[in-house]
Structure formats: structure tokens, C-alpha cells
Design an enzyme around this catalytic site. Sequence first.
Site, mmCIF file in Angstrom:
data_model
loop_
_atom_site.group_PDB
_atom_site.id
_atom_site.type_symbol
_atom_site.label_atom_id
_atom_site.label_comp_id
_atom_site.label_asym_id
_atom_site.label_seq_id
_atom_site.Cartn_x
_atom_site.Cartn_y
_atom_site.Cartn_z
ATOM 1 N N GLU A 76 0.795 -1.247 0.022
ATOM 2 C CA GLU A 76 -0.173 -0.120 -0.084
ATOM 3 C C GLU A 76 0.801 1.254 -0.102
ATOM 4 O O GLU A 76 0.601 2.117 -0.427
ATOM 5 C CB GLU A 76 -0.908 -0.003 1.268
ATOM 6 N N ASP A 77 1.912 1.448 0.776
ATOM 7 C CA ASP A 77 2.685 2.512 1.160
ATOM 8 C C ASP A 77 4.202 2.845 0.602
ATOM 9 O O ASP A 77 4.584 3.746 0.725
ATOM 10 C CB ASP A 77 2.518 2.780 2.474
#
Length: 502
Positions: A76-77
Site C-alpha cells: 500500500e505505502d
Amino acid sequence: MRHTVETLLSHVSSRTSEGDDLIKRAYQFAKHHHQDQLRLSGEPYFNHVFETALILSQIGLDPTTISAGLLHDIIEDTEATQEDIKKEFGSEILFLVEGVTKLGKIKYRGVERHVESLRKLFIATSQDIRVLIIKLCDRVHNMRTLEFIPEEKQKRIALETLEVHAPIAHRLGIGSIKDELEGLSFKYLYPQEYQETQKVAESRYIKAEQELKKLHKKLLTELAHEMIRVIRTEYRRKHIWSLYKKLLRKEMDIEKIYDIMALRIVVPTVSDCYRALGIVHSLWRPLPGRIKDFIAFPKPNGYQSLHTTIFTGEGSIAEVQIRTKEMHDHAEYGVASHVRYKHGNSDSSTLGWIKKLIPSGWSKHSSDEIEYIETKPPLWIEELVEAQEELEKPKDYLNGVKSDFLIDRIFVFTPKGDVIDLPIESSPVDFAYYVHSDIGDHIQGAKVNGKLVSLSTKLKNGDIVEIMTSAKSHPSKKWLEYSKTLLAKRSIKQYLKESSTS
Ligand code: MN
């Protein structure tokens, strides 16, 4: 020094050199990829994934799950890709990380009717209990650091935690996480009530503890006399959120709460539990109707213990809980407490994993690894196990029913928030026929999450689907291509046949 890999490793319950090596690699990988990111608190982002992994290790998870915890926000990051994770850590860890990432995308709508649906959706989407457990630990750390989040967001997150995450922790029997999540949610959702409850409880805790200490001394002497070994003793405070809920039922009168604190003793065997209970009752008179045998009759989440409430003889009453070490671990760590026994399990298939966790009947002493077996698994685990058994039936049978399993299904909502499960790749046509054949036969159009979509749209988990109907609209041959369920196909064919003959 808190965020060193040594700190993390020191909490792992069954250490091996392979396990240590895996965790070290995941630690380095996460540290490297999250390196320049900061949280709202100003701390390095890495601290968050570290703390998540630390909680996982504290509740007894294995190195694979702990490593997935370190990597849970990687996709996700950061720049790291699925392929990178697969290459470095293999498909099992990738599966877990992807599962957690997917769960993160499910949005809580804060509508009461959605709550039970959302819990189901969570469980269905995660496919593997480990994914859920990582998500819960992630949430524990996010709640611990909620003070750094803007206020209106705090409330939304706290409400979601209270209504979705804590009940799931409860369902999995992970009492330690459930209690912490509830306490933190309470603090942010109802700050004033939280402080008041704390205030009224504090003086009672002190008084109750003094009383219990006296009881304890007397009890220990008698147990020693009867040759019952006490492994540990705890003065267990009633958790603040359950205390508050109970206070609400008792006109906020703290004097009416008898179990504000309990004396908990842990003894070696089940028969010691019953013998100890007998001794308690011979020393102090029990309150009628308050003796609870959760050993013979475990709670649905597997909780086991003996509870009794006694007159102390000094004008007050007290609760005593008696259990074995295994029951105690189960109460604190739930499903997670089993995982450590299954260290090194290479079967990563979801249901297979659960099946192995609960070998040939939770109700028998058939496994040498799980000793506290006289209990039943939560119902939904039973359902998953049944699904697994179905999967093991012969191939041709399998093909016919394959799409009926959780793993091949999606959960979508009606505009009112009712959940409907459909096979993966279902369309609004399937949805409409599922709701009612009359709706199916008169579809004019469909909206997904408030937007008009074509009838061939493939629905996704969590979609809110609305069907618009018109008396003039009727099924066409084209709809057969859009539909996935037998129900829709059959209904469409029937309509086409009837309309061509009439
Ligand atoms: Mn996270």
C-alpha cells in the site's frame, strides 16, 4: 532501543534459526522500504509495522505471520511490488500481506445495519485467520496512537474499532486484544463517560484488591494442604468498557457490581480446577445461581473457566475464577494461542490451515498438540471446516459446487445494508434475481455505489447495489451472458421460453 530486531525476536515463542532469519530479513526489508516515511506522530512509519509485528509475537504467532506483520503496509505505502515480496519471501507471506491490504480497502460506512455485514465481509475477505489477526494487531497499534489523528477521524476510527474489530477479536477468543480495543475505543468515543467510569472504579478496585488478598492467603494455605499446586494468581479487574456497560444497566451504582475484581487462580489440571472449586466452597458460602462451569459448557468462542461468587464473611462478596494454563492462554490469545503449536506448517491454503488447526474434531483428545480440547470452535470456524471437507470430495462433485465456497464468493449490500453473497464475477442481473425473480424480470438499470453501471458490470466485495425496475423492461438473450448464477440463468431462460410461446 525498543525498535531493534533483537527486541522483536526476544518475544517469539518458539524460536528456530530459520524463523529468526526470516524475521531479520523482513525487518530489514520493511525498514529499507519505509525509510523516509513518517507517521502523524512524527515517528518513523517503520515503528508502526514494528509494533504490529511485536504484538503478533506477544500473542504467540509464528515467524511467518510476524514477518507478514512487518510487511503489512509495504504494498500500500511503498514502491515495493507484489513480485518483490514473492521473490524475497515466497507466496505464503505475499498471500498474507495481500490479504491485509485488501481488508484495508473495505470502508466502514458507519450505518448500524452494515455492522454485522461488515464483520461477515471481513471474515470472508480475509480467507485465513492469520490475515484477520494481523489486521487486529495493526488496529491495536493504530488505536494506541490515535491521539495524533484529527479529532473527527478519531471518533470514526474508534466507532469502527468498537463495532467491527473488537467483536472479531472476541469471536476469535483473543481476549487481550478485545479488551484493549474496547478500552481505547471507549476513551475516544465517550471521553467524559470514560473518565467518570475510571474515577468511580479506582477506589473500588483498591478496596476489592485488599479483600481479595485476604481471601487469597487463606485459599493458598488450604490448597497447599490439599496438595494442589497454584501456577499463578491474578487480581483481574473488570475491563473498563464492560464495567461501563454494566454500570448503565445498574443505574450507574458501582455498589451493585459484584465482579469489579475477581481472584483468578491457575492450576495444573482440569480435575485440580474442580477440586479447588470444592475447597473454595468449603471455605466460603457461594451465592446460589452464580456458579458457572465454562469447562463443561464452554462459551461459543471456546472460553473455559470455572467462576463462582462467594460471601467473604466480611459483608462483601467476591468472584473467584479457576482454570488451567491452557484455558488461560486460550482466553488471552484465542485462536492465536494454537498457532505456535503449528510452527513450520507449510500448507498455506486457507481452509487447509484452519483444518490443521482443529484436527479431526475439536471435541476429541486426538491431537497431542492441543490439550484443552473439550470445547467447541466458534460456529463460523466450523462452517469453514465443513467447506473444507466439501472441497475434499471427488472432483466432479467439486466442479458442481465449487463456486459456493467462501473463497469464490463476494459480499455485496442492498441499499438498506443487507448483505448478499454471490459467486465471484456476478453482475447486477445475478443480484436482482437473488433479491426477487420479479425484480430480475423487470430490470431497467443498475447503480453500484450510487453510480449508474451497465448490466454486465462485475460486482466487487463491499459494493452497494441498487436495481431500478420498470414494468416494461424484460430479460433479453444478452442477459444470459451477463449472469453467473444458475438462478439467474434459469429464470432468464424460462422467461424467454414463455415469451416466445405466448
Ligand atoms: Mn498498518
